[in-house]
Write a protein that holds these residues in place. Structure first.
Motif, PDB file in Angstrom:
ATOM      1  N   VAL A  43      18.846   8.756  14.487  1.00 47.68           N
ATOM      2  CA  VAL A  43      17.512   8.337  14.741  1.00 47.68           C
ATOM      3  C   VAL A  43      16.874   8.930  16.094  1.00 47.68           C
ATOM      4  O   VAL A  43      17.770   9.047  17.102  1.00 47.68           O
ATOM      5  CB  VAL A  43      17.144   6.861  14.912  1.00 47.68           C
ATOM      6  CG1 VAL A  43      15.790   6.598  15.271  1.00 47.68           C
ATOM      7  CG2 VAL A  43      17.368   6.027  13.719  1.00 47.68           C
ATOM      8  N   GLU A  44      15.975   9.685  16.006  1.00 52.02           N
ATOM      9  CA  GLU A  44      15.286  10.480  17.015  1.00 52.02           C
ATOM     10  C   GLU A  44      14.275   9.547  17.432  1.00 52.02           C
ATOM     11  O   GLU A  44      13.275   9.285  16.939  1.00 52.02           O
ATOM     12  CB  GLU A  44      14.742  11.740  16.648  1.00 52.02           C
ATOM     13  CG  GLU A  44      15.802  12.731  16.368  1.00 52.02           C
ATOM     14  CD  GLU A  44      15.354  14.155  15.713  1.00 52.02           C
ATOM     15  OE1 GLU A  44      14.015  14.307  15.870  1.00 52.02           O
ATOM     16  OE2 GLU A  44      15.942  15.111  15.988  1.00 52.02           O
ATOM     17  N   VAL A  45      14.441   9.184  18.908  1.00 51.20           N
ATOM     18  CA  VAL A  45      13.509   8.121  19.466  1.00 51.20           C
ATOM     19  C   VAL A  45      12.354   8.860  20.076  1.00 51.20           C
ATOM     20  O   VAL A  45      12.668   9.828  21.078  1.00 51.20           O
ATOM     21  CB  VAL A  45      14.001   7.442  20.656  1.00 51.20           C
ATOM     22  CG1 VAL A  45      13.124   6.211  21.169  1.00 51.20           C
ATOM     23  CG2 VAL A  45      15.358   6.409  19.981  1.00 51.20           C
ATOM     24  N   ARG A  46      11.049   8.980  19.569  1.00 44.29           N
ATOM     25  CA  ARG A  46       9.989   9.652  20.158  1.00 44.29           C
ATOM     26  C   ARG A  46       8.911   8.518  20.539  1.00 44.29           C
ATOM     27  O   ARG A  46       8.808   7.188  20.207  1.00 44.29           O
ATOM     28  CB  ARG A  46       9.338  10.494  19.023  1.00 44.29           C
ATOM     29  CG  ARG A  46      10.460  11.649  18.676  1.00 44.29           C
ATOM     30  CD  ARG A  46       9.999  12.425  17.630  1.00 44.29           C
ATOM     31  NE  ARG A  46      10.715  13.482  17.134  1.00 44.29           N
ATOM     32  CZ  ARG A  46      10.831  14.683  17.624  1.00 44.29           C
ATOM     33  NH1 ARG A  46       9.983  15.098  18.568  1.00 44.29           N
ATOM     34  NH2 ARG A  46      11.679  15.592  17.236  1.00 44.29           N
ATOM     35  N   SER A  47       7.993   9.035  21.404  1.00 42.21           N
ATOM     36  CA  SER A  47       6.891   8.037  21.825  1.00 42.21           C
ATOM     37  C   SER A  47       5.755   8.115  20.756  1.00 42.21           C
ATOM     38  O   SER A  47       5.320   9.348  20.334  1.00 42.21           O
ATOM     39  CB  SER A  47       6.512   8.781  23.105  1.00 42.21           C
ATOM     40  OG  SER A  47       5.389   7.873  23.605  1.00 42.21           O
ATOM     41  N   PRO A  48       5.290   7.153  20.538  1.00 44.95           N
ATOM     42  CA  PRO A  48       4.021   7.031  19.479  1.00 44.95           C
ATOM     43  C   PRO A  48       2.918   7.496  20.251  1.00 44.95           C
ATOM     44  O   PRO A  48       1.706   7.702  19.595  1.00 44.95           O
ATOM     45  CB  PRO A  48       4.077   5.733  18.786  1.00 44.95           C
ATOM     46  CG  PRO A  48       4.510   4.789  20.169  1.00 44.95           C
ATOM     47  CD  PRO A  48       5.696   5.691  20.681  1.00 44.95           C
ATOM     48  N   THR A  49       2.790   7.731  21.455  1.00 41.49           N
ATOM     49  CA  THR A  49       1.529   8.246  22.273  1.00 41.49           C
ATOM     50  C   THR A  49       2.040   9.076  23.227  1.00 41.49           C
ATOM     51  O   THR A  49       3.364   8.872  23.829  1.00 41.49           O
ATOM     52  CB  THR A  49       0.815   6.855  22.622  1.00 41.49           C
ATOM     53  OG1 THR A  49      -0.244   7.348  23.379  1.00 41.49           O
ATOM     54  CG2 THR A  49       1.603   6.078  23.813  1.00 41.49           C
ATOM     55  N   ASP A  50       1.190   9.975  24.055  1.00 39.13           N
ATOM     56  CA  ASP A  50       1.295  10.687  25.069  1.00 39.13           C
ATOM     57  C   ASP A  50       1.664   9.758  26.268  1.00 39.13           C
ATOM     58  O   ASP A  50       0.628   8.802  26.498  1.00 39.13           O
ATOM     59  CB  ASP A  50       0.469  11.915  25.207  1.00 39.13           C
ATOM     60  CG  ASP A  50       0.322  12.713  24.168  1.00 39.13           C
ATOM     61  OD1 ASP A  50       1.476  12.761  23.322  1.00 39.13           O
ATOM     62  OD2 ASP A  50      -0.501  13.446  23.751  1.00 39.13           O
ATOM     63  N   VAL A  77      -2.700   1.704  33.255  1.00 41.20           N
ATOM     64  CA  VAL A  77      -3.940   1.637  32.866  1.00 41.20           C
ATOM     65  C   VAL A  77      -3.898   0.537  31.692  1.00 41.20           C
ATOM     66  O   VAL A  77      -4.871  -0.302  31.413  1.00 41.20           O
ATOM     67  CB  VAL A  77      -4.616   3.072  32.142  1.00 41.20           C
ATOM     68  CG1 VAL A  77      -5.835   3.011  31.378  1.00 41.20           C
ATOM     69  CG2 VAL A  77      -4.594   4.059  33.366  1.00 41.20           C
ATOM     70  N   GLU A  78      -2.855   0.618  30.947  1.00 41.41           N
ATOM     71  CA  GLU A  78      -2.917  -0.168  29.608  1.00 41.41           C
ATOM     72  C   GLU A  78      -2.764  -1.672  30.283  1.00 41.41           C
ATOM     73  O   GLU A  78      -3.217  -2.756  29.651  1.00 41.41           O
ATOM     74  CB  GLU A  78      -1.721   0.117  28.754  1.00 41.41           C
ATOM     75  CG  GLU A  78      -1.863   1.376  27.882  1.00 41.41           C
ATOM     76  CD  GLU A  78      -1.897   2.433  28.635  1.00 41.41           C
ATOM     77  OE1 GLU A  78      -2.242   3.585  28.075  1.00 41.41           O
ATOM     78  OE2 GLU A  78      -1.234   2.510  30.109  1.00 41.41           O
ATOM     79  N   ALA A 157      -5.177  -4.647  22.987  1.00 47.63           N
ATOM     80  CA  ALA A 157      -4.648  -4.155  24.176  1.00 47.63           C
ATOM     81  C   ALA A 157      -3.117  -4.571  24.276  1.00 47.63           C
ATOM     82  O   ALA A 157      -2.679  -3.550  24.810  1.00 47.63           O
ATOM     83  CB  ALA A 157      -5.749  -4.743  25.268  1.00 47.63           C
ATOM     84  N   VAL A 158      -2.839  -5.676  23.988  1.00 45.03           N
ATOM     85  CA  VAL A 158      -1.368  -6.083  24.123  1.00 45.03           C
ATOM     86  C   VAL A 158      -0.488  -4.825  23.300  1.00 45.03           C
ATOM     87  O   VAL A 158       0.553  -4.396  23.772  1.00 45.03           O
ATOM     88  CB  VAL A 158      -1.041  -7.329  23.725  1.00 45.03           C
ATOM     89  CG1 VAL A 158       0.330  -7.705  23.607  1.00 45.03           C
ATOM     90  CG2 VAL A 158      -1.772  -8.226  24.860  1.00 45.03           C
ATOM     91  N   ASP A 159      -1.155  -4.583  21.918  1.00 48.91           N
ATOM     92  CA  ASP A 159      -0.375  -3.694  21.022  1.00 48.91           C
ATOM     93  C   ASP A 159      -0.368  -2.464  21.590  1.00 48.91           C
ATOM     94  O   ASP A 159       0.826  -1.659  21.617  1.00 48.91           O
ATOM     95  CB  ASP A 159      -1.088  -3.693  19.766  1.00 48.91           C
ATOM     96  CG  ASP A 159      -0.875  -4.797  19.081  1.00 48.91           C
ATOM     97  OD1 ASP A 159       0.095  -5.654  19.400  1.00 48.91           O
ATOM     98  OD2 ASP A 159      -1.844  -5.207  18.067  1.00 48.91           O
ATOM     99  N   LEU A 160      -1.423  -1.662  22.553  1.00 57.00           N
ATOM    100  CA  LEU A 160      -1.598  -0.548  23.023  1.00 57.00           C
ATOM    101  C   LEU A 160      -0.454  -0.501  24.194  1.00 57.00           C
ATOM    102  O   LEU A 160       0.130   0.554  24.389  1.00 57.00           O
ATOM    103  CB  LEU A 160      -2.696  -0.078  23.603  1.00 57.00           C
ATOM    104  CG  LEU A 160      -3.905   0.035  22.494  1.00 57.00           C
ATOM    105  CD1 LEU A 160      -5.219   0.323  23.046  1.00 57.00           C
ATOM    106  CD2 LEU A 160      -3.341   1.201  21.604  1.00 57.00           C
ATOM    107  N   LEU A 161      -0.381  -1.599  25.097  1.00 55.48           N
ATOM    108  CA  LEU A 161       0.761  -1.726  25.988  1.00 55.48           C
ATOM    109  C   LEU A 161       2.221  -1.764  25.561  1.00 55.48           C
ATOM    110  O   LEU A 161       3.032  -1.042  26.219  1.00 55.48           O
ATOM    111  CB  LEU A 161       0.270  -3.139  26.806  1.00 55.48           C
ATOM    112  CG  LEU A 161       1.260  -3.096  27.929  1.00 55.48           C
ATOM    113  CD1 LEU A 161       1.353  -2.183  28.891  1.00 55.48           C
ATOM    114  CD2 LEU A 161       1.059  -4.653  28.662  1.00 55.48           C
ATOM    115  N   ASN A 162       2.334  -2.305  24.296  1.00 61.44           N
ATOM    116  CA  ASN A 162       3.605  -2.518  23.808  1.00 61.44           C
ATOM    117  C   ASN A 162       4.118  -1.224  23.404  1.00 61.44           C
ATOM    118  O   ASN A 162       5.468  -0.770  23.190  1.00 61.44           O
ATOM    119  CB  ASN A 162       3.637  -3.575  22.588  1.00 61.44           C
ATOM    120  CG  ASN A 162       3.585  -4.975  23.071  1.00 61.44           C
ATOM    121  OD1 ASN A 162       3.994  -5.373  24.321  1.00 61.44           O
ATOM    122  ND2 ASN A 162       3.334  -5.556  22.244  1.00 61.44           N
TER     123      ASN A 162
END
Length: 297
Positions: A43-50, A77-78, A157-162
Motif C-alpha cells: 500500500v502506498e500511503v498518500r494524503s487525500p488533500t494537499d 485552520v481545520e 468540519a471534523v471529517d476535514l480535520l480527520n
C-alpha cells in the motif's frame, strides 16, 4: 492510498518468467518446485488533500498495526473551523426566543378565543392571533432546522480535520519512507507517496508448474514451503490455480498463502515448495523433460 496486489492472474507473464528463471530441472524431477515469496499486499500511503507534513511517526522497518496513526499534516485552520462549527451547533438562543414567542402567541390566541365565544371581539382579531401563532411555530421550526444543519456542518468540519491524520489500513511493516516533516504532501497519484507499507501476514507464494500437473492441484490443498536462508519449512494452502497458461513456457501459475504471525519469514525471498498431490506426477519423465525445456533460456 493506492493498493498494489501482485496477483499472478493479473501479471501472469511477469510472475511466471521470474519463477521459471529460477527453476531447477533436477529439483522438479524430485517433486520440488522453485517458488517466490511476496507480501500479501503493498500500500502506498498518500494524503487525500494537499498540506504540509507536520509529523511522520514511523520509519522504514517499523511494524504497524491496522488503524495506527502514521502521518499528521499541519491542521491549525481545520482545528479552528471545528471549534467554530461546534459552537454554532450548540447555540440555543434563537430556539429559546422562538419557543417564548410561540408560548406567548398560544396564550394570546387562547384568550381571544374565549372573548370570541362571548362575541366581545371580531373574528378578524381571532384570525390575526391564529396567524401570529402559526408564524411563531414556523420560526421555531426554522430555528431547530438551522441548529440541525449546524450539527452537520460540525461533522463535516471534523471529517476535514480527520483527513489531516493518516492511519494504517493494514497490519504490516513500513517498506519505505519517501517524505519527511516539512515536505509538502500532494493529493493524487502523480506525486511521491509518503510511505509504502507491506502486509506480511499472510504471505503469498507464487510457483509455476508444468502442463502435466494441471488438474491435479485444487484450491484448499496444501504444500510445504521452504524459504532460502534456513528459515525452516512451513505449511501453505493453495488459494489460486490459474486456468490460463503462459504460452512461451507452457506452464501455469499457482498461488499459496502461508501464515507468518511472528513475522520471521521476509517477503521477496526465493523458496522451494513440495506438493504431496504431485509426488506421483514428479516421477513422470515427460514432466521432467518439459520443465527442463521451460527453464532453458
Amino acid at each position: 492510498m493506492r493498493r498494489n496486489r501482485k496477483f499472478i492472474s493479473a501479471q501472469t507473464g511477469i510472475c511466471l518468467v521470474a519463477v521459471i528463471a529460477t527453476s531447477a530441472p533436477v529439483a522438479a524431477s524430485q517433486g520440488v518446485f522453485e517458488c517466490l515469496i511476496s507480501p500479501y499486499q503493498t500500500v502506498e500511503v498518500r494524503s487525500p488533500t494537499d498540506g504540509l507534513l507536520d509529523k511522520i511517526l514511523v520509519k522504514r522497518g517499523d511494524r504497524v498495526e491496522e488503524g495506527q496513526t502514521l502521518v499528521v499534516l499541519e491542521s491549525s485552520v481545520e482545528k479552528s473551523a471545528v471549534k467554530i462549527a461546534k459552537y454554532r451547533a450548540q447555540m440555543n438562543g434563537r430556539i429559546q426566543s422562538s419557543k417564548s414567542r410561540l408560548e406567548l402567541a398560544k396564550k394570546n390566541l387562547s384568550r381571544i378565543e374565549v372573548l370570541l365565544q362571548k362575541n366581545m371581539i371580531s373574528a378578524q382579531i381571532a384570525d390575526e392571533a391564529d396567524a401570529q401563532m402559526r408564524i411563531a411555530e414556523a420560526e421555531l421550526h426554522d430555528a431547530l432546522e438551522n441548529q440541525e444543519l449546524a450539527k452537520y456542518d460540525y461533522l463535516h468540519a471534523v471529517d476535514l480535520l480527520n483527513q489531516r491524520t493518516l492511519r494504517s489500513p493494514l497490519a504490516g511493516v513500513v517498506v519505505d519512507r519517501m517524505l519527511n516533516p516539512g515536505d509538502l504532501a500532494e493529493s493524487g497519484t502523480g506525486p511521491r507517496p509518503i510511505l509504502k507499507l507491506a502486509q506480511i501476514d499472510p504471505l503469498l507464494v507464487e510457483v509455476a508448474l508444468p502442463l502435466e500437473a494441471y488438474g491435479k492441484l485444487q484450491v484448499g490443498m496444501t504444500g510445504t514451503v521452504t524459504p532460502e536462508g534456513g528459515l525452516g519449512s512451513h505449511a501453505a494452502s493453495v488459494t489460486i490455480v490459474d486456468s490460463v497458461f503462459d504460452a512461451a513456457s507452457g506452464m501455469f501459475g499457482v498461488r499459496l498463502e502461508i501464515l507468518n504471525q511472528n513475522g520471521l519469514i521476509p517477503g521477496g525471498v526465493r523458496c522451494q515448495v513440495v506438493f504431496p498431490a504431485l509426488q506421483a506426477v514428479a516421477a513422470n519423465p515427460q514432466m521432467h523433460e518439459r520443465t527442463v525445456q521451460s527453464a532453458s533460456p
